[in-house]
Write an enzyme that holds these catalytic residues in place. Structure first.
Site, mmCIF file in Angstrom:
data_model
loop_
_atom_site.group_PDB
_atom_site.id
_atom_site.type_symbol
_atom_site.label_atom_id
_atom_site.label_comp_id
_atom_site.label_asym_id
_atom_site.label_seq_id
_atom_site.Cartn_x
_atom_site.Cartn_y
_atom_site.Cartn_z
ATOM 1 N N SER A 1 0.817 -1.206 0.000
ATOM 2 C CA SER A 1 0.000 0.000 0.000
ATOM 3 C C SER A 1 0.860 1.269 0.000
ATOM 4 C CB SER A 1 -0.917 0.015 1.226
ATOM 5 O OG SER A 1 -1.586 1.265 1.298
ATOM 6 N N ASP B 1 -13.857 6.097 -3.637
ATOM 7 C CA ASP B 1 -13.238 5.684 -4.907
ATOM 8 C C ASP B 1 -13.817 6.448 -6.101
ATOM 9 O OD1 ASP B 1 -11.423 3.866 -3.826
ATOM 10 O OD2 ASP B 1 -12.847 2.191 -3.919
ATOM 11 N N ILE C 1 -7.572 2.902 -14.691
ATOM 12 C CA ILE C 1 -7.352 3.010 -13.244
ATOM 13 C C ILE C 1 -6.097 2.257 -12.817
ATOM 14 C CG2 ILE C 1 -9.813 3.318 -12.860
ATOM 15 C CD1 ILE C 1 -9.675 0.553 -11.371
ATOM 16 N N LYS D 1 -13.642 -4.277 2.040
ATOM 17 C CA LYS D 1 -14.503 -3.109 1.822
ATOM 18 C C LYS D 1 -15.988 -3.403 2.078
ATOM 19 C CE LYS D 1 -11.467 -0.753 -1.480
ATOM 20 N NZ LYS D 1 -11.412 0.012 -2.746
ATOM 21 N N SER E 1 -0.613 4.167 0.615
ATOM 22 C CA SER E 1 -1.354 5.146 1.412
ATOM 23 C C SER E 1 -0.521 5.790 2.521
ATOM 24 C CB SER E 1 -2.624 4.515 1.975
ATOM 25 O OG SER E 1 -3.532 4.246 0.925
ATOM 26 N N ARG F 1 -21.888 -10.624 -14.756
ATOM 27 C CA ARG F 1 -21.381 -9.757 -13.690
ATOM 28 C C ARG F 1 -21.658 -8.282 -14.025
ATOM 29 N NH1 ARG F 1 -15.219 -9.603 -11.473
ATOM 30 N NH2 ARG F 1 -15.736 -8.916 -9.359
ATOM 31 N N ARG G 1 -15.790 -9.404 -19.463
ATOM 32 C CA ARG G 1 -15.581 -10.778 -19.943
ATOM 33 C C ARG G 1 -16.754 -11.650 -19.515
ATOM 34 N NH1 ARG G 1 -10.363 -13.597 -17.501
ATOM 35 N NH2 ARG G 1 -11.508 -13.042 -15.603
ATOM 36 N N THR G 2 -17.138 -11.535 -18.234
ATOM 37 C CA THR G 2 -18.289 -12.271 -17.711
ATOM 38 C C THR G 2 -19.507 -11.348 -17.776
ATOM 39 O OG1 THR G 2 -16.716 -13.276 -16.174
ATOM 40 C CG2 THR G 2 -19.063 -13.700 -15.774
HETATM 41 P P1 ATR Z 1 -11.510 -4.772 -8.605
HETATM 42 O O1 ATR Z 1 -12.420 -5.092 -7.450
HETATM 43 O O2 ATR Z 1 -10.127 -4.355 -8.196
HETATM 44 O O3 ATR Z 1 -12.121 -3.813 -9.576
HETATM 45 P P2 ATR Z 1 -11.960 -7.496 -9.565
HETATM 46 O O4 ATR Z 1 -13.206 -7.607 -8.795
HETATM 47 O O5 ATR Z 1 -10.908 -8.526 -9.367
HETATM 48 O O6 ATR Z 1 -11.213 -6.120 -9.383
HETATM 49 O O7 ATR Z 1 -12.349 -7.400 -11.105
HETATM 50 C C1 ATR Z 1 -11.393 -7.480 -12.077
HETATM 51 C C2 ATR Z 1 -11.991 -7.128 -13.439
HETATM 52 O O8 ATR Z 1 -11.017 -7.406 -14.434
HETATM 53 C C3 ATR Z 1 -13.211 -7.943 -13.814
HETATM 54 O O9 ATR Z 1 -14.056 -7.159 -14.636
HETATM 55 C C4 ATR Z 1 -12.608 -9.104 -14.598
HETATM 56 O O10 ATR Z 1 -13.501 -9.720 -15.497
HETATM 57 P P3 ATR Z 1 -14.481 -10.912 -14.980
HETATM 58 O O11 ATR Z 1 -15.582 -10.265 -14.184
HETATM 59 O O12 ATR Z 1 -14.961 -11.543 -16.220
HETATM 60 O O13 ATR Z 1 -13.626 -11.828 -14.136
HETATM 61 C C5 ATR Z 1 -11.530 -8.359 -15.353
HETATM 62 N N1 ATR Z 1 -10.445 -9.235 -15.807
HETATM 63 C C6 ATR Z 1 -9.428 -9.722 -15.074
HETATM 64 N N2 ATR Z 1 -8.607 -10.463 -15.831
HETATM 65 C C7 ATR Z 1 -9.144 -10.462 -17.069
HETATM 66 C C8 ATR Z 1 -8.761 -11.058 -18.318
HETATM 67 N N3 ATR Z 1 -7.647 -11.810 -18.424
HETATM 68 N N4 ATR Z 1 -9.547 -10.837 -19.380
HETATM 69 C C9 ATR Z 1 -10.647 -10.072 -19.291
HETATM 70 N N5 ATR Z 1 -11.053 -9.484 -18.155
HETATM 71 C C10 ATR Z 1 -10.307 -9.657 -17.063
#
Ligand code: ATR
Length: 280
Positions: free
Chosen positions: A14, A101, A218, A65, A16, A159, A155-156
């Site tokens: 961190s 944030d 970010i 969080k 911070s 979500r 990707r998902t």
């Molecule tokens: P944070 O809370 O820090 O924002 P997170 O909850 O780990 O991070 O989310 C990471 C994001 O990066 C998600 O949108 C994830 O996609 P999924 O929801 O499909 O998992 C995305 N992400 C991480 N690695 C990825 C990859 N190799 N290709 C595409 N998306 C990726």
């Protein structure tokens, strides 16, 4: 003087303490700010007994969080909407929680590119990549700023749909594979995915991007991600992610120490230099 903390698991990396330590020194304040590593099993006990720890408040990061929000006696409307908190303080023995944030995200753009939220951009689709916790705060902030056409790519897909249902129900969820189609139209494009860290790029080509788009990331390790570099190569306006980290710290510092600190070039350089240090 009063003492604040940042807690997470892990917390070793961190920045911070550097940020708050810089401001404490700058403003000649006698307070303290320290890292506290808290394992998931120990977190509820830690956050609900702050008054016994001597701390006046602090920052909370991954993976705590959501638990912080759940444990708070009083939450700001923003923390309520996000169901997650990154900033806490004690007031009359009660635990107050906020989520800064989204504030940090907007304040970075406001300071770096004043007037960035033009009418033209506000009326165009606002494309956000990723649907994690950071995305949740950013979608919330952008829709409250007046961006009414939120497009969330992930990707998902499910979500992204869930996030929009809770935070911005008029938004549209798309698959990360379909983002290319939005590039000619979107006025603001934000990467919140972890892609771009360690030199990994996103599967998106900047050819055909709307020439007056704003592109921001970010991710700040590296400071210039492949995503930002590709946009800049098309002469697109870009803003890196370090400013969001610096600005999200402002409201907490003001709560704990009574001075609203400025995010200046000295602070930024301090963190940039630290990012260059080999990570252990
Ligand atoms: P944070 O809370 O820090 O924002 P997170 O909850 O780990 O991070 O989310 C990471 C994001 O990066 C998600 O949108 C994830 O996609 P999924 O929801 O499909 O998992 C995305 N992400 C991480 N690695 C990825 C990859 N190799 N290709 C595409 N998306 C990726």
């Amino acid at each position: 003087g009063p003492s604040a903390f940042v807690t997470g698991w892990p917390i070793k990396h961190s920045r911070s303490p550097l940020i708050h330590g810089h401001w404490l020194k700058c403003y000649g304040l006698s307070g303290g700010y320290e890292k506290v590593a808290t394992e998931p099993d120990a977190f509820v006990n830690f956050i609900t007994h702050l008054n016994q720890s001597g701390f006046i408040g602090g920052n909370v990061t991954l993976p705590h969080k959501e638990t912080t929000f759940q444990c708070a006696d009083v939450s700001t409307p923003t923390a309520e909407r996000l169901k997650a908190a990154n900033t806490v303080w004690l007031q009359n023995g009660q635990l107050h929680a906020d989520n800064t944030d989204g504030y940090g995200f907007l304040a970075n753009l406001d300071q770096t590119l004043p007037g960035w939220d033009t009418t033209d951009r506000l009326h165009r689709p606002c494309l956000i990549l990723g649907a994690g916790g950071a995305s949740r705060a950013i979608v919330d902030a952008l829709s409250n700023r007046g961006f009414s056409k939120i497009v969330l790519a992930n990707r998902t897909l499910a979500r992204a749909e869930t996030l929009l249902d809770e935070i911005a129900p008029t938004g549209t969820a798309i698959s990360l594979n379909d983002t290319q189609k939005m590039l000619g139209e979107a006025g603001v494009i934000v990467n919140t995915t972890s892609m771009g860290m360690d030199g990994n790029g996103l599967p998106i080509l900047m050819d055909g991007i709307y020439p007056k788009a704003l592109v921001t990331d970010i991710v700040y390790t590296p400071l210039t991600t492949p995503f930002l570099r590709a946009a800049a190569a098309q002469n697109i306006e870009t803003v890196d992610g370090l400013g969001m980290l610096l600005h999200q710290a402002v409201p907490g510092f003001e709560r704990w120490f009574g001075v609203r600190p400025k995010v200046g070039s000295e602070l930024r350089q301090l963190i940039v230099n630290d990012l260059k240090r080999p990570q252990t």
